[in-house]
Scaffold this active site. Structure first.
Site, PDB file in Angstrom:
ATOM      1  N   ASN A 161     -84.575  47.772 -24.124  1.00 24.21           N
ATOM      2  CA  ASN A 161     -85.196  46.588 -23.542  1.00 24.21           C
ATOM      3  C   ASN A 161     -84.843  45.433 -24.472  1.00 24.21           C
ATOM      4  OD1 ASN A 161     -86.819  44.612 -22.511  1.00 24.21           O
ATOM      5  ND2 ASN A 161     -88.730  45.778 -22.647  1.00 24.21           N
ATOM      6  N   LEU A 211    -101.564  44.396 -16.788  1.00 27.16           N
ATOM      7  CA  LEU A 211    -102.099  43.339 -17.648  1.00 27.16           C
ATOM      8  C   LEU A 211    -101.658  43.595 -19.080  1.00 27.16           C
ATOM      9  CD1 LEU A 211    -105.752  43.275 -16.181  1.00 27.16           C
ATOM     10  CD2 LEU A 211    -103.745  42.004 -15.394  1.00 27.16           C
ATOM     11  N   GLU A 263     -92.864  52.374 -18.661  1.00 31.81           N
ATOM     12  CA  GLU A 263     -91.619  51.820 -18.112  1.00 31.81           C
ATOM     13  C   GLU A 263     -90.396  52.508 -18.709  1.00 31.81           C
ATOM     14  OE1 GLU A 263     -93.647  48.260 -19.342  1.00 31.81           O
ATOM     15  OE2 GLU A 263     -92.637  47.166 -17.752  1.00 31.81           O
ATOM     16  N   ARG A 288     -98.241  32.474 -20.949  1.00 27.34           N
ATOM     17  CA  ARG A 288     -97.731  31.808 -19.730  1.00 27.34           C
ATOM     18  C   ARG A 288     -98.887  31.318 -18.869  1.00 27.34           C
ATOM     19  NH1 ARG A 288     -93.893  36.710 -17.919  1.00 27.34           N
ATOM     20  NH2 ARG A 288     -93.779  37.445 -20.061  1.00 27.34           N
ATOM     21  N   ARG A 290     -83.461  47.954 -19.288  1.00 27.75           N
ATOM     22  CA  ARG A 290     -84.398  47.175 -18.475  1.00 27.75           C
ATOM     23  C   ARG A 290     -83.756  45.810 -18.239  1.00 27.75           C
ATOM     24  NH1 ARG A 290     -90.575  45.332 -19.904  1.00 27.75           N
ATOM     25  NH2 ARG A 290     -90.853  44.153 -17.979  1.00 27.75           N
ATOM     26  N   HIS A 331     -92.093  43.251 -13.146  1.00 27.94           N
ATOM     27  CA  HIS A 331     -92.825  44.426 -13.645  1.00 27.94           C
ATOM     28  C   HIS A 331     -92.624  45.625 -12.725  1.00 27.94           C
ATOM     29  CE1 HIS A 331     -95.763  41.656 -16.011  1.00 27.94           C
ATOM     30  NE2 HIS A 331     -94.914  42.210 -16.858  1.00 27.94           N
TER      31      HIS A 331
HETATM   32  P1  ADP Z   1     -96.269  43.838 -23.485  1.00 28.08           P
HETATM   33  O1  ADP Z   1     -96.414  43.070 -22.214  1.00 28.08           O
HETATM   34  O2  ADP Z   1     -95.689  43.027 -24.608  1.00 28.08           O
HETATM   35  O3  ADP Z   1     -95.688  45.232 -23.342  1.00 28.08           O
HETATM   36  P2  ADP Z   1     -98.783  45.233 -23.886  1.00 28.08           P
HETATM   37  O4  ADP Z   1     -98.736  45.950 -22.595  1.00 28.08           O
HETATM   38  O5  ADP Z   1     -98.660  46.033 -25.136  1.00 28.08           O
HETATM   39  O6  ADP Z   1     -97.776  44.031 -23.961  1.00 28.08           O
HETATM   40  O7  ADP Z   1    -100.181  44.436 -23.931  1.00 28.08           O
HETATM   41  C1  ADP Z   1    -100.514  43.610 -24.983  1.00 28.08           C
HETATM   42  C2  ADP Z   1    -101.924  43.095 -24.755  1.00 28.08           C
HETATM   43  O8  ADP Z   1    -102.809  44.214 -24.722  1.00 28.08           O
HETATM   44  C3  ADP Z   1    -102.420  42.166 -25.842  1.00 28.08           C
HETATM   45  O9  ADP Z   1    -103.129  41.076 -25.284  1.00 28.08           O
HETATM   46  C4  ADP Z   1    -103.371  43.043 -26.605  1.00 28.08           C
HETATM   47  O10 ADP Z   1    -104.396  42.323 -27.240  1.00 28.08           O
HETATM   48  C5  ADP Z   1    -103.943  43.893 -25.496  1.00 28.08           C
HETATM   49  N1  ADP Z   1    -104.606  45.084 -26.062  1.00 28.08           N
HETATM   50  C6  ADP Z   1    -104.030  46.139 -26.654  1.00 28.08           C
HETATM   51  N2  ADP Z   1    -104.976  46.986 -27.125  1.00 28.08           N
HETATM   52  C7  ADP Z   1    -106.183  46.427 -26.812  1.00 28.08           C
HETATM   53  C8  ADP Z   1    -107.538  46.796 -27.004  1.00 28.08           C
HETATM   54  N3  ADP Z   1    -107.870  47.915 -27.642  1.00 28.08           N
HETATM   55  N4  ADP Z   1    -108.513  45.982 -26.518  1.00 28.08           N
HETATM   56  C9  ADP Z   1    -108.192  44.838 -25.884  1.00 28.08           C
HETATM   57  N5  ADP Z   1    -106.931  44.437 -25.668  1.00 28.08           N
HETATM   58  C10 ADP Z   1    -105.939  45.210 -26.119  1.00 28.08           C
END
Ligand code: ADP
Length: 392
Positions: free
Chosen positions: A8, A208, A378, A240, A92, A180
């Site tokens: 990626n 999310l 993914e 964003r 990706r 996504h």
């Molecule tokens: P990406 O889109 O970069 O792959 P992720 O799917 O890893 O990102 O998501 C990142 C988000 O998930 C961040 O906002 C992070 O704070 C949130 N996150 C990860 N673990 C927790 C948690 N235990 N509680 C709340 N939010 C979390």
């Protein structure tokens, strides 16, 4: 041992995962990244168990770039791969345009067609292609498979993907695509293991993460999505903005005298949770903060998600299930709780204990809508597509 590498490649980092292939089944072996490619390069790789295997920093100010980073990664894998044979690399790729409705094996013509899509995804597509080109030059015989974030949404109808614009604009590719897709496809594939009604019925999946979107699926196929022409449309994200009145952009140009670069920087990097809170783009930080602006950012995030859920339920003509996934969806119980509270009118009723334990089922027994927490993957989806496209 045979292996598949998943890449990626972003603007400043390259994330990778390696899978072993044993009689056509995939097992994750290791994953890692090379980050800050153009400022303070850092390489880290961990076993699937989480144990760190290696860690390397380059001198401050060294510009490794995509080509050298890929060369380093392939050398490292050869040296540390225990004699494994690399069968193929899966990538990706953010945009497949109209042409690619499913993954494709890369050749010179494919690269050219994907490069022609750069104007549709200027922030991602060039960096995705940089990795493909670097590997093709160094290892021309190594099969590479392009897997698209847009492809899963190819089932959406022309009505769904149409913006209310004149045909001369639409003809140039200005329409909703949705992103996504590899995450949603993974969810659609595993959903029957959790809930057959959700798998064959009307389900909204909420991806999310730092990027965030929502997709309406009927019988496991994408029907509508919150993201459209670009990955900035829809709900607010880490940095964003999500959807805005297009008039806001005109105001930025005419009144705030901002140029396209400044506007793109604002909409992609300085808005969303970070922009509203002024504190962080990270949901963990915001949930732990006492600052009113942190609460405001989380409230707006949940409110917009709940509104979008109503819109996607309307697109589906009903709703059987909701699936939360990605970093926030899988881990942030308070966010899930607020989205569900706002969606009570749809018949959503949360089981607070199950939610605190992250499910997998977090809806109460008498909820009209089943609500699930399902981890996405993914990388596995890309590895699977890559394997499927090899003649083993
Ligand atoms: P990406 O889109 O970069 O792959 P992720 O799917 O890893 O990102 O998501 C990142 C988000 O998930 C961040 O906002 C992070 O704070 C949130 N996150 C990860 N673990 C927790 C948690 N235990 N509680 C709340 N939010 C979390």
């Amino acid at each position: 041992m045979n292996a598949i590498l998943v890449i990626n490649s972003g603007s400043s980092s390259i994330k990778f995962s390696a899978f072993s292939v044993v009689s056509r089944s995939l097992e994750p072996i290791a994953h890692g990244l090379i980050e800050e490619l153009y400022s303070r390069p850092h390489f880290e790789v961990k076993r699937h168990s989480g144990e760190r295997i290696d860690d390397k920093r380059w001198p401050d100010g060294e510009r490794l770039g995509h080509d050298k980073a890929i060369a380093f990664l392939l050398d490292w894998l050869r040296a540390h791969g225990g004699g494994a044979t690399l069968l193929a690399v899966g990538h990706r790729i953010v945009h497949g345009g109209d042409a690619y409705r499913e993954p494709v094996r890369v050749n010179a013509e494919v690269v050219e067609r994907l490069a022609a899509l750069i104007p549709l995804a200027p922030l991602h597509q060039p960096h995705n292609l940089a990795a493909i080109k670097a590997i093709a030059e160094a290892h021309p015989d190594l099969p590479q498979i392009a897997c698209f974030d847009t492809a899963f949404h190819a089932t959406q109808s022309p009505l769904t993907t149409h913006y209310a614009l004149p045909p001369d604009i639409t003809r140039r590719g200005v329409r909703r695509y949705g992103f996504h897709g590899l995450s949603y496809e993974y969810i659609a594939r595993v959903l029957p293991d959790y809930d057959s009604r959700a798998a064959s019925g009307k389900t909204v999946a909420l991806h999310l993460g730092n990027g965030a979107s929502m997709t309406a699926m009927a019988d496991g196929k994408s029907v509508a999505s919150s993201m459209g022409f670009t990955a900035v449309e829809g709900i607010p994200m880490g940095t964003r903005s999500g959807s805005l009145d297009p008039g806001v952009i005109l105001w930025m140009i005419d009144e705030a005298k901002m140029d396209t670069r400044a506007i793109a920087d604002l909409l992609y990097k300085r808005s969303g949770l970070l922009g509203v809170s002024g504190i962080s783009s990270d949901m963990r930080t915001l949930l732990a903060s006492d600052a009113p602006s942190a609460a405001e950012a989380v409230d707006l995030f949940c409110y917009r998600i709940a509104r979008e859920l109503g819109s996607l339920a309307a697109a589906l003509g009903g709703l059987d299930a909701i699936v939360f996934t990605a970093g926030i969806g899988e881990n942030a119980a308070p966010v899930r709780a607020r989205v569900c509270e706002r969606s009570a009118w749809l018949g959503v009723k949360l089981d607070p204990d199950a939610n605190a334990k992250h499910g997998p089922r977090i809806s109460a027994a008498d909820s009209a809508i089943d609500v699930w927490v399902i981890p996405t993957n993914e990388e596995r989806m890309i590895a699977q597509h890559t394997l499927d496209r090899l003649e083993l």
